[in-house]
Design a protein around this motif. Structure first.
Motif, PDB file in Angstrom:
ATOM      1  N   ARG A  70     -29.556  25.238 -11.636  1.00 24.66           N
ATOM      2  CA  ARG A  70     -29.566  26.107 -12.906  1.00 24.66           C
ATOM      3  C   ARG A  70     -28.627  25.824 -14.059  1.00 24.66           C
ATOM      4  O   ARG A  70     -27.557  25.453 -13.845  1.00 24.66           O
ATOM      5  N   VAL A 114     -33.187  18.980 -16.031  1.00 23.92           N
ATOM      6  CA  VAL A 114     -34.415  19.196 -16.704  1.00 23.92           C
ATOM      7  C   VAL A 114     -34.973  18.044 -16.911  1.00 23.92           C
ATOM      8  O   VAL A 114     -36.335  17.918 -16.821  1.00 23.92           O
ATOM      9  N   SER A 142     -33.551  22.122  -8.009  1.00 22.59           N
ATOM     10  CA  SER A 142     -32.947  21.681  -9.250  1.00 22.59           C
ATOM     11  C   SER A 142     -31.881  22.433  -9.677  1.00 22.59           C
ATOM     12  O   SER A 142     -31.483  23.411  -8.792  1.00 22.59           O
ATOM     13  N   GLU A 146     -28.681  22.943 -16.007  1.00 23.55           N
ATOM     14  CA  GLU A 146     -28.274  21.625 -16.018  1.00 23.55           C
ATOM     15  C   GLU A 146     -29.251  20.952 -17.143  1.00 23.55           C
ATOM     16  O   GLU A 146     -30.382  20.695 -16.696  1.00 23.55           O
ATOM     17  N   VAL A 174     -41.468  27.663 -12.712  1.00 27.21           N
ATOM     18  CA  VAL A 174     -40.063  27.303 -12.494  1.00 27.21           C
ATOM     19  C   VAL A 174     -39.638  28.761 -12.089  1.00 27.21           C
ATOM     20  O   VAL A 174     -39.502  29.713 -12.895  1.00 27.21           O
ATOM     21  N   GLU A 208     -35.875  30.623 -11.344  1.00 29.65           N
ATOM     22  CA  GLU A 208     -34.625  30.513 -11.509  1.00 29.65           C
ATOM     23  C   GLU A 208     -33.785  31.499 -10.234  1.00 29.65           C
ATOM     24  O   GLU A 208     -34.301  32.655 -10.367  1.00 29.65           O
ATOM     25  N   GLU A 255     -36.601  16.855 -13.752  1.00 27.97           N
ATOM     26  CA  GLU A 255     -37.859  17.592 -13.474  1.00 27.97           C
ATOM     27  C   GLU A 255     -39.119  17.287 -14.283  1.00 27.97           C
ATOM     28  O   GLU A 255     -40.060  16.930 -13.697  1.00 27.97           O
ATOM     29  N   ARG A 267     -34.831  26.499  -9.781  1.00 32.07           N
ATOM     30  CA  ARG A 267     -33.351  26.057  -9.927  1.00 32.07           C
ATOM     31  C   ARG A 267     -32.373  26.975  -9.617  1.00 32.07           C
ATOM     32  O   ARG A 267     -32.578  28.278  -9.589  1.00 32.07           O
TER      33      ARG A 267
END
Length: 287
Positions: A110, A116, A108, A112, A191, A193, A119, A135
């Protein structure tokens, strides 16, 4: 007593079963597939032209690619924030659950908001399937393999980023993170990042490439609308060019201008800096 979730995590920790890699010819998919194969994992490399046909624009290819897979790396093209991505994730998640897939790792973007939404669509549809979301920040390889490579080679880096800074992540670090989530315990439902170690501006990126390559590369900041016009001039359909320019302008408005420790937490080491990436890519060792 061992729960189904624990069994899934234990199986993945041993790297057992078959793993589908979507977009396996892309920047991240290729690297993930190579790393999994090097670990002895049975890899099913899904792409438009590969031995496992897989095309995000052809939903009829999804179920056959998923059939018999134990896990999958989900790298949606063109971007998880693109129109139609949420619907695609909903369908893909349902098919994954029906096919008996036990774990999904989703790439995914980061920062955005639209990503989400996609997701959540995947999470809701893939009922009973463990899901990890990674992300990522803007890829360093976008300057060497992607949309910006041609301009960089010509000596001009044109982009609608102003003086914003971004903690660019090396796609090799990202691939290592993805493989970790697919082969180790404890990542289902999480999740992550991930970014590079420090945020730098596009002007600094141009300077690092110039320093490494020994030839001048100049950064030229342009407004979003002008950049969309440039993309149209290169042959991109106007709606796609406008969407892409708006995405870049949104991502690079400053809200992502800080680094995370995600790579270090997952891999136990620091991520590669953009300066080190540039030296390896354009310097004597990378030339």
């Amino acid at each position: 007593m061992t729960t189904n979730t624990q069994k899934t995590q234990n199986d993945q920790a041993r790297g057992t079963g078959t793993m589908l890699v979507t977009s396996a010819s892309g920047k991240t998919g290729r690297r993930v597939a190579e790393r999994l194969a090097a670990r002895g994992v049975t890899v099913r490399a899904g792409s438009r032209t590969g031995t496992t046909p897989f095309d995000w624009e052809a939903p009829e290819t999804w179920a056959p690619a998923l059939q018999g897979a134990d896990a999958a790396y989900v790298a949606y093209y063109p971007d998880l924030a693109a129109p139609g991505a949420a619907e695609a994730m909903s369908t893909f998640g349902r098919l994954a659950a029906e096919s008996g897939v036990r774990h999904l790792t989703l790439l995914s973007g980061r920062g955005e908001p639209e990503a989400v939404v996609a997701e959540e669509a995947l999470r809701a549809a893939a009922d009973g399937v463990g899901l990890t979301v990674v992300r990522a920040s803007f890829f360093a390889q976008n300057f060497s393999e992607g949309l910006l490579a041609e301009g960089v080679a010509a000596g001009t880096l044109v982009f609608p980023a102003g003086d914003t800074v971004e903690p660019f992540i090396d796609a090799d670090d990202l691939a290592d993170v993805v493989v970790e989530t697919l082969t180790a315990e404890g990542h289902a439902g999480r999740v992550h990042e991930v970014t590079g170690p420090v945020a730098v501006s596009f002007a600094e990126v141009a300077a690092e490439i110039s320093r490494a390559s020994g030839r001048p590369v100049v950064y030229e900041a342009v407004p979003e609308a002008e950049y969309a016009g440039l993309l149209t001039g290169f042959g991109l359909p106007a709606p796609e060019a406008e969407w892409l320019a708006a995405l870049f302008a949104t991502l690079l408005d400053g809200h992502n201008g800080w680094a995370t420790d995600g790579v270090k937490r997952l891999l136990g080491r620091e991520p590669r800096s953009f300066a080190a990436f540039a030296a390896a890519t354009w310097g004597d060792a990378g030339a």
